[in-house]
Design a protein around this motif. Structure first.
Motif, PDB file in Angstrom:
ATOM      1  N   VAL A   4       0.867  -1.188   0.000  1.00  0.00           N
ATOM      2  CA  VAL A   4       0.000   0.000   0.000  1.00  0.00           C
ATOM      3  C   VAL A   4       0.898   1.231   0.000  1.00  0.00           C
ATOM      4  O   VAL A   4       1.620   1.472   0.975  1.00  0.00           O
ATOM      5  CB  VAL A   4      -0.916   0.017   1.253  1.00  0.00           C
ATOM      6  CG1 VAL A   4      -1.830   1.236   1.228  1.00  0.00           C
ATOM      7  CG2 VAL A   4      -1.723  -1.272   1.338  1.00  0.00           C
ATOM      8  N   PRO A   5       0.895   2.012  -1.082  1.00  0.00           N
ATOM      9  CA  PRO A   5       1.793   3.174  -1.125  1.00  0.00           C
ATOM     10  C   PRO A   5       1.410   4.228  -0.090  1.00  0.00           C
ATOM     11  O   PRO A   5       0.231   4.422   0.199  1.00  0.00           O
ATOM     12  CB  PRO A   5       1.644   3.720  -2.544  1.00  0.00           C
ATOM     13  CG  PRO A   5       0.567   2.953  -3.189  1.00  0.00           C
ATOM     14  CD  PRO A   5       0.089   1.870  -2.289  1.00  0.00           C
ATOM     15  N   VAL A   6       2.416   4.894   0.441  1.00  0.00           N
ATOM     16  CA  VAL A   6       2.221   5.896   1.506  1.00  0.00           C
ATOM     17  C   VAL A   6       2.217   7.293   0.881  1.00  0.00           C
ATOM     18  O   VAL A   6       2.987   7.559  -0.042  1.00  0.00           O
ATOM     19  CB  VAL A   6       3.369   5.752   2.525  1.00  0.00           C
ATOM     20  CG1 VAL A   6       3.392   6.900   3.510  1.00  0.00           C
ATOM     21  CG2 VAL A   6       3.248   4.421   3.265  1.00  0.00           C
ATOM     22  N   LEU A   7       1.372   8.189   1.395  1.00  0.00           N
ATOM     23  CA  LEU A   7       1.347   9.605   0.995  1.00  0.00           C
ATOM     24  C   LEU A   7       1.241   9.792  -0.523  1.00  0.00           C
ATOM     25  O   LEU A   7       1.800  10.739  -1.084  1.00  0.00           O
ATOM     26  CB  LEU A   7       2.626  10.308   1.495  1.00  0.00           C
ATOM     27  CG  LEU A   7       2.684  10.626   2.993  1.00  0.00           C
ATOM     28  CD1 LEU A   7       4.099  11.081   3.393  1.00  0.00           C
ATOM     29  CD2 LEU A   7       1.686  11.715   3.370  1.00  0.00           C
ATOM     30  N   VAL A   8       0.510   8.897  -1.174  1.00  0.00           N
ATOM     31  CA  VAL A   8       0.541   8.918  -2.645  1.00  0.00           C
ATOM     32  C   VAL A   8      -0.121  10.178  -3.224  1.00  0.00           C
ATOM     33  O   VAL A   8       0.382  10.766  -4.187  1.00  0.00           O
ATOM     34  CB  VAL A   8      -0.008   7.584  -3.228  1.00  0.00           C
ATOM     35  CG1 VAL A   8      -1.468   7.387  -2.938  1.00  0.00           C
ATOM     36  CG2 VAL A   8       0.286   7.469  -4.698  1.00  0.00           C
ATOM     37  N   GLU A   9      -1.222  10.629  -2.594  1.00  0.00           N
ATOM     38  CA  GLU A   9      -1.869  11.845  -3.134  1.00  0.00           C
ATOM     39  C   GLU A   9      -0.954  13.058  -2.952  1.00  0.00           C
ATOM     40  O   GLU A   9      -0.857  13.915  -3.830  1.00  0.00           O
ATOM     41  CB  GLU A   9      -3.206  12.146  -2.430  1.00  0.00           C
ATOM     42  CG  GLU A   9      -4.349  11.249  -2.853  1.00  0.00           C
ATOM     43  CD  GLU A   9      -4.485  10.054  -1.925  1.00  0.00           C
ATOM     44  OE1 GLU A   9      -3.828  10.065  -0.864  1.00  0.00           O
ATOM     45  OE2 GLU A   9      -5.227   9.109  -2.265  1.00  0.00           O
TER      46      GLU A   9
END
Ligand code: SAM
Length: 330
Positions: A4-9
């Motif tokens: 799950v990618p972090v801080l993607v937005e």
């Protein structure tokens, strides 16, 4: 298995990719960042990772989307990688440091203190392993790794116990080491984190020279980004955040003194980066609750100016005190 990618937005906001841009993803991993970029802009993404398993995922992804160009290697050489892919300059560089869930979850990679596997931790699957470090470095070197990279308060005591134990039996597996550390540090006492968490982190960072790679990557990004290009870095460790912060402070003309983590400014050098947001961006409470890996994440970003790169080398001063690489030891 997924990551799950972090801080993607927040990463997309900072990178602001546009149609026709060339973006270098220095940490492809599970491809979360690359996919997010390609979802908002019709651009080219160079997918870099030093892990052959990650590159297999990148090749599969490229088969579905020709805008993704797999480019294996270390992000410390990201300018050479971009050039080898036909790009003298790029519009964006993004780095999401550390390990992926794919790496942690695969017992055979030896990253996890919760899963039995070989004591390995090599992202690239070659070179000296964590077992080489634990069984062959001196007590002082191990103590430095646990102290500086692991931020383990009982680093010296742990190093002494390890060196004593390996005289009769060397360490070859993750659980053997994890259980030994738990015993040496006096057990868990109801704490949420496993007592081996810090030591494992230090060993992983050492085996993969993660701080050295980061410094090289910052210097390479300075060389390869075009004017107006953007650098976005997500860190998970205070040492790494400090390296990025100090580098960007110095390069944007906001450094009060000479930083230990950046080479001196050449006389009269104009700022090579502009920092619009001084404070690191942190995940929201909701994101940290949903994804515990996000808790320590910090995002920093900057705009490349049109000034020449300051240049510089990864000097000895950038290495942590007392650490030497294992090359030639294994
Ligand atoms: C946190 S994961 C990246 C996850 C990715 N952003 C995603 O959304 O799936 C970090 C990745 O960086 C890779 N990596 C770490 N250090 C590297 C280096 N020096 N050069 C290239 N890749 C590296 C690791 O192998 C791992 O796959």
């Amino acid at each position: 298995m997924t990551h799950v990618p972090v801080l993607v937005e927040r990463m997309i906001e900072a990178l602001a990719p546009v149609d026709g841009a060339v973006v270098l993803d220095g940490t492809y991993g599970g491809g979360g960042y690359s996919r997010a970029v390609l979802a908002v802009a019709n651009c080219t993404v160079l997918a870099v990772d030093r892990d052959p398993d990650a590159m297999e995922r990148a090749w599969a992804h490229a088969g579905r989307d020709p805008r993704l160009a797999p480019a294996p290697g270390r992000f410390g050489e990201l300018d050479a990688i971009a050039r080898a892919s036909g790009h003298e300059t790029v519009d964006g560089v993004m780095l999401d440091l550390g390990v992926s869930s794919f790496q942690i979850d695969e017992a055979g990679r030896g990253f996890s203190f919760m899963r039995e596997g070989p004591l390995d931790m090599r992202m690239e699957k070659r070179g000296p392993s964590a077992a080489d470090a634990v069984n062959r470095l001196t007590e002082a070197e191990l103590a430095d790794i646990f102290h500086f990279l692991g931020e383990e308060p009982k680093a010296r005591r742990l190093a002494r116990s390890l060196v004593h134990r390996r005289k009769t039996q060397s360490f070859t597996t993750t659980l053997d080491l994890a259980n030994f550390i738990e015993g040496a540090l006096g057990g868990r006492h109801g704490k949420r984190t496993h007592p081996a968490t810090r030591a494992f982190q230090g060993l992983r960072m050492f085996v993969n020279d993660e701080t050295g790679e980061l410094v090289k990557a910052l210097l390479a990004a300075e060389r390869v980004l075009k004017a107006g290009g953007r650098l976005v870095v997500v860190t998970f460790h205070s040492i790494e955040d400090r390296i990025v912060k100090n580098f960007l402070r110095a390069r944007s003309g906001h450094s009060p003194g000479v930083s230990r983590h950046t080479p001196d400014a050449p006389a009269g050098a104009a700022p090579s980066f502009e920092v619009l947001q001084r404070k690191a961006i942190e995940p929201s409470e909701e994101e940290s609750d949903a994804n515990p890996r996000a808790r320590s994440a910090r995002l920093r970003w900057a705009l490349r100016t049109d000034a020449p790169a300051w240049g510089g080398q990864v000097e000895d001063a950038l290495r942590l005190p007392g650490l030497r690489q294992l090359e030639g030891v294994a």
